[in-house]
Design an enzyme around this catalytic site. Structure first.
Site, PDB file in Angstrom:
ATOM      1  N   TYR A 226       1.044  -1.297  -0.095  1.00 17.42           N
ATOM      2  CA  TYR A 226      -0.023  -0.029   0.109  1.00 17.42           C
ATOM      3  C   TYR A 226       0.888   1.341   0.038  1.00 17.42           C
ATOM      4  O   TYR A 226       1.508   1.802   0.940  1.00 17.42           O
ATOM      5  CB  TYR A 226      -0.751  -0.250   1.185  1.00 17.42           C
ATOM      6  CG  TYR A 226      -2.023  -1.154   1.135  1.00 17.42           C
ATOM      7  CD1 TYR A 226      -2.214  -1.806  -0.233  1.00 17.42           C
ATOM      8  CD2 TYR A 226      -2.886  -1.364   2.073  1.00 17.42           C
ATOM      9  CE1 TYR A 226      -3.143  -2.887  -0.305  1.00 17.42           C
ATOM     10  CE2 TYR A 226      -3.801  -2.417   2.059  1.00 17.42           C
ATOM     11  CZ  TYR A 226      -3.781  -3.208   1.065  1.00 17.42           C
ATOM     12  OH  TYR A 226      -4.769  -4.129   0.870  1.00 17.42           O
TER      13      TYR A 226
ATOM     14  N   HIS B 243      -0.690 -12.124   0.457  1.00 20.70           N
ATOM     15  CA  HIS B 243      -1.494 -11.245  -0.345  1.00 20.70           C
ATOM     16  C   HIS B 243      -2.252 -11.837  -1.528  1.00 20.70           C
ATOM     17  O   HIS B 243      -3.569 -11.649  -1.606  1.00 20.70           O
ATOM     18  CB  HIS B 243      -0.810 -10.167  -0.851  1.00 20.70           C
ATOM     19  CG  HIS B 243      -1.571  -8.624  -1.036  1.00 20.70           C
ATOM     20  ND1 HIS B 243      -0.995  -7.628  -0.853  1.00 20.70           N
ATOM     21  CD2 HIS B 243      -2.916  -8.424  -1.136  1.00 20.70           C
ATOM     22  CE1 HIS B 243      -1.780  -6.579  -0.832  1.00 20.70           C
ATOM     23  NE2 HIS B 243      -3.000  -7.278  -1.130  1.00 20.70           N
TER      24      HIS B 243
ATOM     25  N   SER C  43     -12.643  -4.419   0.246  1.00 16.37           N
ATOM     26  CA  SER C  43     -13.565  -3.406  -0.542  1.00 16.37           C
ATOM     27  C   SER C  43     -14.858  -3.813  -0.165  1.00 16.37           C
ATOM     28  O   SER C  43     -15.793  -3.857  -1.011  1.00 16.37           O
ATOM     29  CB  SER C  43     -13.475  -3.495  -2.045  1.00 16.37           C
ATOM     30  OG  SER C  43     -12.139  -3.043  -2.463  1.00 16.37           O
ATOM     31  N   PRO C  44     -15.391  -3.798   1.130  1.00 15.14           N
ATOM     32  CA  PRO C  44     -16.747  -4.154   1.315  1.00 15.14           C
ATOM     33  C   PRO C  44     -17.650  -2.939   0.894  1.00 15.14           C
ATOM     34  O   PRO C  44     -18.897  -3.371   0.907  1.00 15.14           O
ATOM     35  CB  PRO C  44     -16.643  -3.988   2.965  1.00 15.14           C
ATOM     36  CG  PRO C  44     -15.649  -3.425   3.263  1.00 15.14           C
ATOM     37  CD  PRO C  44     -14.529  -3.310   2.039  1.00 15.14           C
ATOM     38  N   LEU C  45     -17.041  -1.882   0.909  1.00 16.22           N
ATOM     39  CA  LEU C  45     -18.413  -0.928   0.205  1.00 16.22           C
ATOM     40  C   LEU C  45     -18.189  -0.611  -1.340  1.00 16.22           C
ATOM     41  O   LEU C  45     -18.911   0.219  -1.975  1.00 16.22           O
ATOM     42  CB  LEU C  45     -18.201   0.550   0.719  1.00 16.22           C
ATOM     43  CG  LEU C  45     -18.290   0.353   2.607  1.00 16.22           C
ATOM     44  CD1 LEU C  45     -17.566   1.780   3.081  1.00 16.22           C
ATOM     45  CD2 LEU C  45     -19.592   0.135   2.581  1.00 16.22           C
ATOM     46  N   GLY C  46     -17.459  -1.454  -1.991  1.00 24.01           N
ATOM     47  CA  GLY C  46     -17.480  -1.642  -3.488  1.00 24.01           C
ATOM     48  C   GLY C  46     -16.319  -1.036  -3.920  1.00 24.01           C
ATOM     49  O   GLY C  46     -15.913  -0.851  -5.235  1.00 24.01           O
TER      50      GLY C  46
HETATM   51  N1  LIG Z   1      -6.426  -8.199  -0.013  1.00 22.73           N
HETATM   52  C1  LIG Z   1      -6.574  -7.612  -1.075  1.00 22.73           C
HETATM   53  O1  LIG Z   1      -6.285  -7.988  -2.222  1.00 22.73           O
HETATM   54  C2  LIG Z   1      -7.165  -6.344  -0.753  1.00 22.73           C
HETATM   55  C3  LIG Z   1      -7.742  -5.388  -1.962  1.00 22.73           C
HETATM   56  C4  LIG Z   1      -8.548  -3.997  -1.774  1.00 22.73           C
HETATM   57  C5  LIG Z   1      -8.550  -3.819  -0.465  1.00 22.73           C
HETATM   58  N2  LIG Z   1      -7.964  -4.112   0.513  1.00 22.73           N
HETATM   59  C6  LIG Z   1      -8.195  -3.864   1.903  1.00 22.73           C
HETATM   60  O2  LIG Z   1      -9.741  -3.809   2.340  1.00 22.73           O
HETATM   61  C7  LIG Z   1      -9.820  -2.495   2.501  1.00 22.73           C
HETATM   62  C8  LIG Z   1     -11.040  -1.963   2.124  1.00 22.73           C
HETATM   63  O3  LIG Z   1     -11.116  -1.757   0.717  1.00 22.73           O
HETATM   64  P1  LIG Z   1     -11.111  -0.361  -0.035  1.00 22.73           P
HETATM   65  O4  LIG Z   1     -10.628   0.486   0.593  1.00 22.73           O
HETATM   66  O5  LIG Z   1     -10.607  -0.800  -1.595  1.00 22.73           O
HETATM   67  O6  LIG Z   1     -12.831   0.078  -0.430  1.00 22.73           O
HETATM   68  P2  LIG Z   1     -13.802   0.207   0.460  1.00 22.73           P
HETATM   69  O7  LIG Z   1     -13.672  -0.107   1.975  1.00 22.73           O
HETATM   70  O8  LIG Z   1     -15.069  -0.547  -0.377  1.00 22.73           O
HETATM   71  O9  LIG Z   1     -14.297   1.904   0.203  1.00 22.73           O
HETATM   72  C9  LIG Z   1     -13.186   2.619   0.619  1.00 22.73           C
HETATM   73  C10 LIG Z   1     -13.871   4.199   0.525  1.00 22.73           C
HETATM   74  O10 LIG Z   1     -15.201   4.185   1.202  1.00 22.73           O
HETATM   75  C11 LIG Z   1     -15.310   5.208   1.677  1.00 22.73           C
HETATM   76  N3  LIG Z   1     -16.175   5.028   2.797  1.00 22.73           N
HETATM   77  C12 LIG Z   1     -15.733   4.243   4.041  1.00 22.73           C
HETATM   78  N4  LIG Z   1     -16.822   4.174   4.845  1.00 22.73           N
HETATM   79  C13 LIG Z   1     -17.712   5.414   4.505  1.00 22.73           C
HETATM   80  C14 LIG Z   1     -19.001   5.660   4.812  1.00 22.73           C
HETATM   81  N5  LIG Z   1     -19.207   5.211   5.977  1.00 22.73           N
HETATM   82  N6  LIG Z   1     -19.576   6.774   4.369  1.00 22.73           N
HETATM   83  C15 LIG Z   1     -19.142   7.045   2.898  1.00 22.73           C
HETATM   84  N7  LIG Z   1     -17.865   6.826   2.491  1.00 22.73           N
HETATM   85  C16 LIG Z   1     -17.178   5.914   3.153  1.00 22.73           C
HETATM   86  C17 LIG Z   1     -14.025   5.791   2.076  1.00 22.73           C
HETATM   87  O11 LIG Z   1     -13.995   7.204   1.775  1.00 22.73           O
HETATM   88  P3  LIG Z   1     -12.907   8.154   2.469  1.00 22.73           P
HETATM   89  O12 LIG Z   1     -11.399   7.712   1.665  1.00 22.73           O
HETATM   90  O13 LIG Z   1     -13.313   9.610   1.920  1.00 22.73           O
HETATM   91  O14 LIG Z   1     -12.881   8.220   3.928  1.00 22.73           O
HETATM   92  C18 LIG Z   1     -12.989   4.983   1.249  1.00 22.73           C
HETATM   93  O15 LIG Z   1     -12.327   5.828  -0.054  1.00 22.73           O
HETATM   94  C19 LIG Z   1      -8.644  -1.619   2.004  1.00 22.73           C
HETATM   95  O16 LIG Z   1      -8.301  -0.485   2.706  1.00 22.73           O
HETATM   96  C20 LIG Z   1      -7.589  -2.692   2.167  1.00 22.73           C
HETATM   97  O17 LIG Z   1      -7.162  -2.507   3.772  1.00 22.73           O
HETATM   98  C21 LIG Z   1      -7.555  -5.524   0.250  1.00 22.73           C
END
Ligand SMILES: NC(=O)c1ccc[n+]([C@@H]2O[C@H](COP(=O)([O-])OP(=O)(O)OC[C@H]3O[C@@H](n4cnc5c(N)ncnc54)[C@H](OP(=O)(O)O)[C@@H]3O)[C@@H](O)[C@H]2O)c1
Length: 288
Positions: free
Chosen positions: A57, A128, A208-211
């Site tokens: 990251y 990973h 990416s639980p929120l898409g």
């Molecule tokens: N293992 C893997 O291959 C892999 C791949 C991808 C991600 N991940 C992990 O999974 C985590 C989550 O995935 P992600 O970050 O890709 O996507 P996500 O959690 O689906 O979405 C993240 C975005 O959602 C916004 N958000 C969060 N809570 C919110 C709320 N209550 N209301 C409105 N917007 C909200 C955040 O905005 P703001 O930035 O404005 O706060 C952030 O930019 C990552 O941070 C990482 O640790 C792992």
């Protein structure tokens, strides 16, 4: 009504049901360090005790470990009870996402993560993503060796299918799997990955639980989500996370955030109780 428990278990350790995904604090478009540290502190202040990171990251290979160093700095004075989950196996040449699951790379990556996280033992070290050029057993075997040497407390796997999980379980104790799962991406339900984790008492961390970054504004675009959000007076993101929590007792979503407001809002989903008919309508609309 569904009953959300106050904590969930990861290898027998009590974890707040929702963790913090720290990735948005280190990729392109990231906030300044002070805002990131406020975001991490806001998550801990609200009760979260699991932070997900990875050596990869960062913007590119010149700053591998950026997110780990940021977390180490943020929690330097308040590390007790905080579980930091990191990962190795991805490389970032020129900002791309490449793979290296060789034992030599995983060892070097783990040792770099130990330094970046300012610790002598990583709480949860996740492989990973499977590297098709390296037999899975070899990569998992490398993590087992690092665990035997005391460098890793627990082993997790990310982007793993049920067959790979079973193979890995023959080599090491696996306490967590981390796969993509959201209203937009439901294949871990049809492929039995959530079920496999539930049956074995292994934590399932939906990524990416929120898409995903940039898509979290209207989770799933699913109408029953909006309706439930209005009925309960909460954000649609909380509804999306509460739906994920309903999928199994070991599910611990890790929503990403780069602002205190978003993670504080997301963490409230642990207390949101959706009715069975709401959960059914959401699942149906999501095609789950
Ligand atoms: N293992 C893997 O291959 C892999 C791949 C991808 C991600 N991940 C992990 O999974 C985590 C989550 O995935 P992600 O970050 O890709 O996507 P996500 O959690 O689906 O979405 C993240 C975005 O959602 C916004 N958000 C969060 N809570 C919110 C709320 N209550 N209301 C409105 N917007 C909200 C955040 O905005 P703001 O930035 O404005 O706060 C952030 O930019 C990552 O941070 C990482 O640790 C792992």
């Amino acid at each position: 009504m569904t009953t959300q428990t106050t904590t969930r278990s990861l290898a027998g350790t009590q974890i707040y049901p929702i963790g913090l995904g720290a990735m948005p604090m280190s990729l392109a478009g990231r906030p300044d360090e002070a805002q990131s540290i406020r975001t991490i502190h806001a998550a801990l202040d609200a009760g979260a005790n699991l932070i997900d990171t990875a050596d990869a990251y960062c913007r590119d290979e010149s700053e591998v470990g950026h997110n780990e160093r940021l977390i180490a700095k943020a929690i330097r004075d308040r590390r007790d009870g905080v579980i930091v989950a990191t990962k190795g196996g991805h490389t970032r040449p020129g900002g791309d996402w490449d793979l290296d699951g060789s034992p030599a790379h995983l060892r070097a990556a783990c040792e770099a993560s130990l330094r970046a996280l300012e610790t002598d033992r990583i709480d949860l070290y996740q492989y990973h993503r499977p590297d098709p050029r390296v037999p899975y057993a070899e990569s998992v075997g490398a993590l087992k060796e690092l665990q035997d040497e005391g460098k890793i407390r627990w082993i997790g796997l990310s982007n793993v299918n049920v067959e790979q999980l079973e193979e890995a379980l023959g080599i090491a104790e696996i306490v967590a799997i981390q796969n993509q799962l959201s209203l937009e991406f439901t294949s871990p339900l049809t492929k039995g990955e959530v079920q496999a984790a539930t049956e074995r008492g292994i934590a399932f961390l939906p990524w990416s639980p929120l898409g995903g970054i940039g898509n979290a504004e209207s989770p799933g675009g699913v109408n029953p989500v909006k309706q439930a959000a209005e009925r309960h007076g909460v954000s649609p993101q909380q509804v999306a996370l509460a739906w994920l929590l309903s999928l199994g007792p070991t599910v611990i979503p890790i929503p990403g955030a780069s602002r205190p407001e978003t993670i504080t809002d997301s963490l409230k989903a642990a207390r949101l109780e959706l009715m069975p008919e709401e959960l059914e309508a959401i699942a149906e609309a999501a095609g789950a």
